[in-house]
Scaffold this active site. Structure first.
Site, PDB file in Angstrom:
ATOM      1  N   HIS A  37     -18.576   6.201  13.036  1.00  0.00           N
ATOM      2  CA  HIS A  37     -19.340   7.294  13.646  1.00  0.00           C
ATOM      3  C   HIS A  37     -19.234   7.230  15.178  1.00  0.00           C
ATOM      4  O   HIS A  37     -19.075   8.259  15.838  1.00  0.00           O
ATOM      5  CB  HIS A  37     -20.820   7.196  13.258  1.00  0.00           C
ATOM      6  CG  HIS A  37     -21.093   7.284  11.783  1.00  0.00           C
ATOM      7  ND1 HIS A  37     -21.582   6.229  11.048  1.00  0.00           N
ATOM      8  CD2 HIS A  37     -20.949   8.306  10.894  1.00  0.00           C
ATOM      9  CE1 HIS A  37     -21.739   6.595   9.790  1.00  0.00           C
ATOM     10  NE2 HIS A  37     -21.358   7.839   9.663  1.00  0.00           N
ATOM     11  N   SER A 185     -17.639   1.911   6.202  1.00  0.00           N
ATOM     12  CA  SER A 185     -18.411   2.936   5.507  1.00  0.00           C
ATOM     13  C   SER A 185     -19.859   2.487   5.419  1.00  0.00           C
ATOM     14  O   SER A 185     -20.143   1.284   5.290  1.00  0.00           O
ATOM     15  CB  SER A 185     -17.853   3.110   4.090  1.00  0.00           C
ATOM     16  OG  SER A 185     -18.795   3.763   3.271  1.00  0.00           O
ATOM     17  N   ARG A 187     -21.617   2.834   2.966  1.00  0.00           N
ATOM     18  CA  ARG A 187     -21.807   2.272   1.612  1.00  0.00           C
ATOM     19  C   ARG A 187     -21.288   0.839   1.495  1.00  0.00           C
ATOM     20  O   ARG A 187     -21.562   0.184   0.483  1.00  0.00           O
ATOM     21  CB  ARG A 187     -21.146   3.167   0.558  1.00  0.00           C
ATOM     22  CG  ARG A 187     -21.883   4.486   0.343  1.00  0.00           C
ATOM     23  CD  ARG A 187     -21.377   5.226  -0.882  1.00  0.00           C
ATOM     24  NE  ARG A 187     -22.238   6.351  -1.240  1.00  0.00           N
ATOM     25  CZ  ARG A 187     -22.023   7.626  -0.875  1.00  0.00           C
ATOM     26  NH1 ARG A 187     -20.984   7.931  -0.127  1.00  0.00           N
ATOM     27  NH2 ARG A 187     -22.858   8.577  -1.259  1.00  0.00           N
TER      28      ARG A 187
HETATM   29  P1  AMP Z   1     -21.070  10.063   6.791  1.00  0.00           P
HETATM   30  O1  AMP Z   1     -22.236   9.637   7.626  1.00  0.00           O
HETATM   31  O2  AMP Z   1     -20.534   8.989   5.904  1.00  0.00           O
HETATM   32  O3  AMP Z   1     -21.292  11.376   6.113  1.00  0.00           O
HETATM   33  O4  AMP Z   1     -19.883  10.330   7.815  1.00  0.00           O
HETATM   34  C1  AMP Z   1     -20.049  11.170   8.938  1.00  0.00           C
HETATM   35  C2  AMP Z   1     -18.707  11.347   9.597  1.00  0.00           C
HETATM   36  O5  AMP Z   1     -18.200  10.084   9.997  1.00  0.00           O
HETATM   37  C3  AMP Z   1     -17.649  11.954   8.657  1.00  0.00           C
HETATM   38  O6  AMP Z   1     -16.860  12.880   9.388  1.00  0.00           O
HETATM   39  C4  AMP Z   1     -16.844  10.756   8.246  1.00  0.00           C
HETATM   40  O7  AMP Z   1     -15.514  11.051   7.887  1.00  0.00           O
HETATM   41  C5  AMP Z   1     -16.880   9.920   9.519  1.00  0.00           C
HETATM   42  N1  AMP Z   1     -16.584   8.526   9.206  1.00  0.00           N
HETATM   43  C6  AMP Z   1     -17.202   7.729   8.305  1.00  0.00           C
HETATM   44  N2  AMP Z   1     -16.603   6.513   8.264  1.00  0.00           N
HETATM   45  C7  AMP Z   1     -15.585   6.562   9.151  1.00  0.00           C
HETATM   46  C8  AMP Z   1     -14.583   5.627   9.566  1.00  0.00           C
HETATM   47  N3  AMP Z   1     -14.508   4.412   9.045  1.00  0.00           N
HETATM   48  N4  AMP Z   1     -13.699   6.026  10.497  1.00  0.00           N
HETATM   49  C9  AMP Z   1     -13.742   7.270  11.037  1.00  0.00           C
HETATM   50  N5  AMP Z   1     -14.663   8.204  10.697  1.00  0.00           N
HETATM   51  C10 AMP Z   1     -15.571   7.846   9.769  1.00  0.00           C
END
Ligand code: AMP
Length: 284
Positions: A37, A185, A187
């Site tokens: 993020h 991630s 998760r």
């Molecule tokens: P999320 O909070 O998991 O919904 O992710 C929010 C944003 O962060 C989304 O655009 C994801 O693709 C991006 N994102 C999550 N993990 C990563 C990562 N390891 N590298 C780059 N972007 C990420």
């Protein structure tokens, strides 16, 4: 840094900024922020006058048997990360503000929403694109930043933006990985130490497949990777598919730029990852 909890107030603030000639960047997230993020936020910091990070665990993108209730919520730490990264506004709406009982409108991106993760998570992308469209309108952003980690999500959002004539520009950002190669991630926090070790094999196998893809035929690349993925301790594969980079259609022998996308359960945790693969002659 200002925390805004109401959608109407957020939109009012955004419109004031636009009146003053500011360009706005939006980073939509579900919180439990990490370096992935932060990399998106850094891109916005560079491009935009104002950076808005939204933190919203969107119930409409979780199935009834999925992890909505246990999804990690780490608001205090998230706000620290936003502050450290010079975010201007953190938009943290309530579920009731985003999806009041009378809410009736949902967006669908046909075909793209039904393949890969969509096959296993019914209505997931319908929830994603609907909340993303709302966030685009609330933030009045000029640009929005999406990680390639969620490659299908990125492609679906790009499609929606084109199809519905949104004027926002979508900026794809590379996957941030741990030293081991594991894609970072929110998760990953569900994984035990042993499961984490298992998970680290996924990116290695995808990297090896991307090497094979340069010179070997598609069925070899897929078979070889599948054999290795199946051997990861504690793994269960939802899918492992090689698709065209441009439109997520299945790759064939003429495909020059592909994405190897996987969703794999390690124990009770579902992980997704992908690698962009190029034939020998291509440059990234
Ligand atoms: P999320 O909070 O998991 O919904 O992710 C929010 C944003 O962060 C989304 O655009 C994801 O693709 C991006 N994102 C999550 N993990 C990563 C990562 N390891 N590298 C780059 N972007 C990420």
């Amino acid at each position: 840094m200002r925390i805004v909890k109401s959608a109407s107030l957020m939109q009012k603030i955004a419109l004031e900024h636009i009146k003053n000639g500011d360009e706005i960047g939006l980073v939509p997230t579900m919180g439990a922020l990490h370096d992935g993020h932060a990399s998106l936020i850094a891109r916005s910091e560079k491009n935009d006058d104002i950076t808005i990070v939204s933190i919203f665990v969107n119930p409409t993108q979780f199935g009834p048997k999925e992890d909505y209730l246990k999804y990690p919520r780490t608001v205090k730490e998230d706000l620290e990360i936003c502050k450290e990264n010079h975010v201007d506004y953190v938009f943290m709406p309530s579920v009731n503000d985003m999806f009041p009982a009378e809410h009736k409108t949902f967006i669908e991106v046909k075909i793209l929403q039904d393949i890969l993760c969509g096959k296993f998570r019914q209505d997931h992308f319908r929830g994603v694109v609907t909340v993303v469209a709302k966030l685009f309108n609330i933030s009045c952003a000029d640009r929005s930043y999406f990680g390639m980690k969620d490659f299908q999500q990125l492609k679906i959002v790009e499609r929606m933006v084109k199809d519905l004539n949104f004027k926002i520009k979508i900026i794809p950002c590379p996957i941030i990985r741990e030293k081991s190669g594991l894609a970072i991630s929110s998760r990953n926090s569900y994984l035990s130490a042993k499961e984490k070790k298992s998970s680290e094999n996924i990116s290695r196998i995808l990297r090896e497949a991307s090497e094979d893809f340069k010179t070997k035929n598609l069925s070899f690349v897929k078979r070889s990777a599948l054999n290795k993925l199946k051997k990861i301790p504690g793994s269960k594969i939802d899918y492992a598919e090689i698709v065209n980079f441009s439109d997520l259609s299945f790759a064939d022998k003429n495909t020059e730029k592909a994405v190897f996308a996987v969703a794999i359960w390690i124990g009770k945790t579902r992980l997704i990852d992908n690698f962009v693969m190029l034939k020998q002659t291509q440059n990234i």
